[in-house]
Enzyme design. Structure first.
Site, PDB file in Angstrom:
ATOM      1  N   HIS A 253       0.766  -1.247   0.000  1.00 43.73           N
ATOM      2  CA  HIS A 253       0.000   0.000   0.000  1.00 43.73           C
ATOM      3  C   HIS A 253       0.796   1.296   0.000  1.00 43.73           C
ATOM      4  CE1 HIS A 253      -3.610  -2.331   0.487  1.00 43.73           C
ATOM      5  NE2 HIS A 253      -3.081  -2.944   1.535  1.00 43.73           N
TER       6      HIS A 253
ATOM      7  N   HIS B 232      -2.875  -3.053   8.342  1.00 37.06           N
ATOM      8  CA  HIS B 232      -3.954  -3.488   7.450  1.00 37.06           C
ATOM      9  C   HIS B 232      -4.661  -2.266   6.885  1.00 37.06           C
ATOM     10  CE1 HIS B 232      -7.295  -5.800   5.854  1.00 37.06           C
ATOM     11  NE2 HIS B 232      -8.130  -5.014   6.504  1.00 37.06           N
TER      12      HIS B 232
END
Length: 147
Positions: A40, A144
């Site tokens: 990410h 996450h």
């Protein structure tokens, strides 16, 4: 005797420097943190094009066996992303209370559905928007991407 004292002082200095450095997350959280970074985080503001998504999804190993349907790349410095972990806790999609939200620059990559792994094809959408990330550890680190 002087040599032993020198070694002891060097060891003490090394331990002090390690103690003054950043405290690292536990091994389990470190693995999740590294995965979060790989999937990410891309600080350079080069996102936004389909070509970017196609390339980054492949480089970050998200197209090896199947085409990951959706992924978000955050275009911020890791310290800016980590600072989100210090905002107020909110509930994650899984019900846990370890999520936090912040506004960041992103590129969302969505699978077109017209290709097969490992040659996946994506549509890109660049924006500045609210994101939710789960954080764990002490100090807290992102582990996450929740949305």
């Amino acid at each position: 005797m002087a040599l032993q004292r020198t070694h002891s002082l060097l060891l003490l200095l090394l331990l002090t420097l390690l103690g003054l450095g950043l405290v690292q997350p536990s091994y389990g959280q470190d693995g999740m943190y590294q995965r979060f970074l790989r999937q990410h985080v891309h600080p350079e503001e080069t996102g936004g094009s389909d070509r970017y998504c196609n390339l980054m999804m492949q480089r970050r190993k998200m197209t090896l066996y199947h085409c990951k349907r959706f992924n978000t790349f955050i275009h911020e410095d890791i310290w800016n992303i980590r600072s989100i972990c210090s905002t107020t806790n909110i509930q994650c999609k899984n019900g846990k209370m370890n999520c936090h939200e912040g506004v960041v620059k992103v590129t969302d990559c969505r699978d077109t559905g017209s290709s097969r792994a490992p040659n996946c094809r994506y549509r890109a959408m660049a924006s500045t928007r609210r994101v939710v990330i789960a954080c764990e550890g002490n100090p807290q680190v992102p582990v996450h991407f929740d949305g």
